[in-house]
Design an enzyme around this catalytic site. Structure first.
Site, PDB file in Angstrom:
ATOM      1  N   HIS A  93       2.592   6.249   1.466  1.00  0.00           N
ATOM      2  CA  HIS A  93       2.373   6.012   2.895  1.00  0.00           C
ATOM      3  C   HIS A  93       3.002   4.696   3.347  1.00  0.00           C
ATOM      4  O   HIS A  93       3.229   3.773   2.551  1.00  0.00           O
ATOM      5  CB  HIS A  93       0.864   5.994   3.197  1.00  0.00           C
ATOM      6  N   SER A  96      -0.284   0.018   5.884  1.00  0.00           N
ATOM      7  CA  SER A  96      -1.547   0.246   6.612  1.00  0.00           C
ATOM      8  C   SER A  96      -2.052  -1.083   7.179  1.00  0.00           C
ATOM      9  O   SER A  96      -1.559  -2.161   6.820  1.00  0.00           O
ATOM     10  CB  SER A  96      -2.610   0.821   5.664  1.00  0.00           C
ATOM     11  N   ARG A 142      -3.857   7.437   6.365  1.00  0.00           N
ATOM     12  CA  ARG A 142      -2.559   6.763   6.252  1.00  0.00           C
ATOM     13  C   ARG A 142      -1.520   7.663   5.589  1.00  0.00           C
ATOM     14  O   ARG A 142      -0.337   7.626   5.941  1.00  0.00           O
ATOM     15  CB  ARG A 142      -2.699   5.401   5.550  1.00  0.00           C
ATOM     16  N   GLU A 196      -5.862   7.298  -2.937  1.00  0.00           N
ATOM     17  CA  GLU A 196      -5.633   6.037  -3.662  1.00  0.00           C
ATOM     18  C   GLU A 196      -6.742   5.879  -4.694  1.00  0.00           C
ATOM     19  O   GLU A 196      -7.844   6.432  -4.535  1.00  0.00           O
ATOM     20  CB  GLU A 196      -5.647   4.881  -2.652  1.00  0.00           C
ATOM     21  N   HIS A 266      -0.358   7.809  -2.278  1.00  0.00           N
ATOM     22  CA  HIS A 266      -0.634   6.372  -2.360  1.00  0.00           C
ATOM     23  C   HIS A 266       0.033   5.733  -3.572  1.00  0.00           C
ATOM     24  O   HIS A 266       0.392   6.429  -4.535  1.00  0.00           O
ATOM     25  CB  HIS A 266      -2.145   6.170  -2.438  1.00  0.00           C
TER      26      HIS A 266
HETATM   27  O1  LIG Z   1      -5.248  -1.931  -1.994  1.00  0.00           O
HETATM   28  C1  LIG Z   1      -4.890  -0.848  -2.489  1.00  0.00           C
HETATM   29  O2  LIG Z   1      -5.535   0.200  -2.333  1.00  0.00           O
HETATM   30  C2  LIG Z   1      -3.629  -0.783  -3.329  1.00  0.00           C
HETATM   31  C3  LIG Z   1      -2.443  -0.287  -2.564  1.00  0.00           C
HETATM   32  O3  LIG Z   1      -2.215  -0.988  -1.391  1.00  0.00           O
HETATM   33  O4  LIG Z   1      -3.363  -2.055  -3.798  1.00  0.00           O
HETATM   34  P1  LIG Z   1      -2.596  -2.401  -5.160  1.00  0.00           P
HETATM   35  O5  LIG Z   1      -1.288  -2.969  -4.740  1.00  0.00           O
HETATM   36  O6  LIG Z   1      -3.481  -3.389  -5.813  1.00  0.00           O
HETATM   37  O7  LIG Z   1      -2.445  -1.174  -5.984  1.00  0.00           O
END
Ligand SMILES: O=C(O)[C@@H](CO)OP(=O)(O)O
Length: 338
Positions: A93, A96, A142, A196, A266
């Site tokens: 995505h 966000s 998202r 995610e 994600h």
């Molecule tokens: O905050 C989150 O859900 C993820 C993706 O944005 O973060 P990270 O980069 O730590 O995987």
């Protein structure tokens, strides 16, 4: 007018009554949200669009010729399967509102920023010449916004339609009663299994402040190690268990039957799927970072996934080495639309 039910695992439409959709609804086994599958209406093999017939006649046995309209696609036809190749597009995505604020997001459902909207549109331009027959997204807005915005750029101009099967009423109330409209639609299936990774007690915390408090190394371990979960959250390994299982159970059969699939999801659910596709080790996946707005293309052929897209290319031409069949599809689109 007889309704038909979209059968998720077959990726096709069955007459109402033949498809036991309820038995296809997976049991939810943890934290996050929604059920998947839904209804859609059966396409009529007879009523075809003339311009599409031109594409089919040039390459009638391949899946990249818009199989959603092709009467020759049949999931039980083994000879068809052998000759099929299918495109698989993965899109992370766009930015966000919590990416912008540098907050751990996980399964919290926040929308895109304006920049994220632009990234999704840009991603759509990059894949505008690649056929898409089915779209899978997470249950989070998202990813769904990204898929929808990307499809606004698609040259085939089919309309993505979210499949609703949460209840029988949702299923019945979202039926389409026009054959022509169905032909110009792409089913979109949302599943929490593509969400995610669940970031546990880090969700909503600022990444920098968390690093200041717990130390950079600890936060890096939570964010990028393979099998160490953040407090009360999912490790990448745990996220992979449900995302890759969903990919194998629900998406691979569509590719095997020749459908071109786009997945909008994600950073971490896609990292786990890419780990599976590229056969990365748990060490190698640690350094895999996915950019927002850069779709990746795989070709599924004879049971193998061949990576065609680089996440770093600056333009469509730089990103994708087209297969012969994709190039043919694009050429036919040019003839049709120019
Ligand atoms: O905050 C989150 O859900 C993820 C993706 O944005 O973060 P990270 O980069 O730590 O995987």
């Amino acid at each position: 007018m007889a309704a038909a039910v979209f059968h998720q695992s077959l990726g096709t439409f069955l007459p109402h009554g033949q498809a036991n959709v309820a038995s296809n609804v997976p049991k939810l086994n943890s934290k996050c949200f929604k059920v998947e599958v839904g209804i859609f209406r059966k396409k009529s093999p007879r009523s075809r669009n003339t311009s599409i017939r031109a594409i089919q006649s040039s390459s009638s046995q391949t899946s990249v010729v818009d199989p959603i309209l092709s009467p020759s696609i049949n999931t039980s036809d083994d000879s068809q399967k052998k000759q099929n190749e299918a495109a698989l597009i993965l899109i992370r995505h766009g930015e966000s509102l919590w990416n912008e604020k540098n907050l751990f997001t996980g399964c919290v459902d926040v929308p895109l920023t304006r920049k994220g909207v632009e990234e999704a549109i840009e991603a759509g331009k990059r894949i505008s010449n690649i056929p898409v027959d089915m779209i899978y997204t997470s249950s989070l807005i998202r990813a769904q916004m990204t898929a929808m915005l990307a499809m606004t750029q698609h040259r085939r101009k089919k309309v993505p339609v979210i499949i609703h099967n949460e209840t029988e009423q949702a299923r019945v109330w979202s039926q389409i009663f026009s054959e022509e409209t169905k032909k110009q639609s792409i089913p979109v299936i949302a599943s929490w299994r593509l969400n995610e990774r669940m970031y546990g007690e880090l969700q909503g915390l600022n990444k920098q402040e968390t690093a200041d408090r717990y130390g950079k190394e600890q936060v890096h371990e939570w964010r990028r190690s393979y099998d160490i979960p953040p407090p009360n959250g999912e490790s990448l390994e745990m996220c992979a268990e449900r995302a890759v299982a969903y990919f194998k159970d629900q998406i691979v059969p569509q590719l095997q039957s020749g459908k071109n699939v786009m997945i909008a999801a994600h950073g971490n659910s896609l990292r786990s799927i890419i780990m599976y596709l590229d056969k990365l080790t748990s060490q190698e996946v640690i350094s895999l970072e996915l950019s927002t707005g850069i779709p990746m293309l795989y070709i599924f052929k004879e049971g193998n996934f061949i990576r065609r897209g680089s996440p770093a290319g600056p333009s469509e031409a730089g990103v994708y080495a087209y297969t012969r069949r994709l190039a043919l599809y694009r050429q036919k689109l040019d003839e049709m639309l120019n």
